[in-house]
Design an enzyme around this catalytic site. Structure first.
Site, PDB file in Angstrom:
ATOM      1  N   HIS A  85     -13.923  49.569  29.953  1.00 15.41           N
ATOM      2  CA  HIS A  85     -13.441  48.416  30.720  1.00 15.41           C
ATOM      3  C   HIS A  85     -13.897  48.572  32.176  1.00 15.41           C
ATOM      4  CE1 HIS A  85     -10.865  45.028  31.615  1.00 15.41           C
ATOM      5  NE2 HIS A  85     -10.474  45.686  32.706  1.00 15.41           N
ATOM      6  N   VAL A 135      -3.522  44.866  25.626  1.00 14.50           N
ATOM      7  CA  VAL A 135      -4.838  44.515  26.182  1.00 14.50           C
ATOM      8  C   VAL A 135      -5.201  45.556  27.241  1.00 14.50           C
ATOM      9  CG1 VAL A 135      -6.162  42.772  27.447  1.00 14.50           C
ATOM     10  CG2 VAL A 135      -4.537  42.061  25.692  1.00 14.50           C
ATOM     11  N   ASP A 136      -6.126  46.450  26.896  1.00 18.80           N
ATOM     12  CA  ASP A 136      -6.607  47.490  27.812  1.00 18.80           C
ATOM     13  C   ASP A 136      -5.499  48.439  28.270  1.00 18.80           C
ATOM     14  OD1 ASP A 136      -9.191  46.311  27.689  1.00 18.80           O
ATOM     15  OD2 ASP A 136      -8.634  44.888  29.242  1.00 18.80           O
TER      16      ASP A 136
END
Ligand code: GRF
Length: 208
Positions: free
Chosen positions: A119, A154-155
């Site tokens: 990311h 999410v992440d």
């Protein structure tokens, strides 16, 4: 398929350019990543430029274009493919490299601790889409990239490796992205290698 117990079988999932995928495949070729066999590159887009790169490396590719399917209905195709290829869960690693679909809980549970992602921010700052733009807009002076294990958020999964880069006053999302990307290509292969060798301490007490 080889029965070498030390060998990890790698599936890479992409949606686009595939520069991180290329960095991983190069690192395997050059021995920076050891005992890993690239088995398959999976894309949800037939026009992903990374597919051509995978072919140049001699890695088979599969595209599942039916993006209208949601959650497990889509992901089960991937799970079945991995099963059909004989890739056993115990020796499988799945690397997301610019894969733009959210994985279903069922898929993540099936391959728990075996799915990695990169990311373009220093998580937990700026998760989700347009991380570099989020960083510019917020006005941070340092951003970077993070390799993490994929969990149901999410992440939000456990962080394996990070690299900080400077954000300059005149940066745009594009200039910052380019600076971060160079480091993505460095740390993703390193993180894979260290993770597979058990060299990274994971703080299992982490709360989301
Ligand atoms: C990278 O910036 C990565 O961090 C993010 O998506 C981008 C993919 O780029 N998850 P590429 O397809 O690997 O070139």
């Amino acid at each position: 398929m080889s029965e070498d117990l030390n060998l990890t079988h790698l599936a890479i999932m992409i949606s686009g350019r595939g520069s991180n995928m290329r960095a991983i495949l190069e690192a395997i070729q050059s021995g920076i990543v050891e005992n890993v066999l690239p088995e398959i590159v999976i894309s949800n887009r037939a026009d992903a430029a990374g597919l051509e790169i995978a072919k140049k490396f001699g890695v088979p590719t599969v595209v599942f274009q039916n993006n209208e399917l949601r959650g497990w209905a889509y992901d089960v195709q991937i799970a079945n493919l991995l099963d059909d290829l004989g890739l056993k869960r115990s020796s499988l690693l799945i690397c997301l490299a610019g894969y733009m679909r959210i994985l279903s809980k069922q898929f993540i549970q099936k391959y728990r601790m075996q799915i990695l992602n990169i990311h373009p921010s220093l998580l937990p700052s700026f998760p989700g889409l347009d991380a570099q733009n989020q960083a510019i807009k917020y006005g941070v002076k340092v951003s970077g990239c993070t390799v993490h294990i994929v969990d149901e958020g999410v992440d939000t999964g456990w962080i394996l490796m990070q690299k900080a880069v400077q954000v300059y006053d005149n940066d745009t999302a594009e200039t910052l992205s380019a600076r971060i990307l160079k480091w993505e290509h460095m740390i993703y292969p390193k993180a894979i290698n260290s993770y597979l060798k058990g060299k990274i301490k994971i703080n299992r007490e982490k709360t989301a």
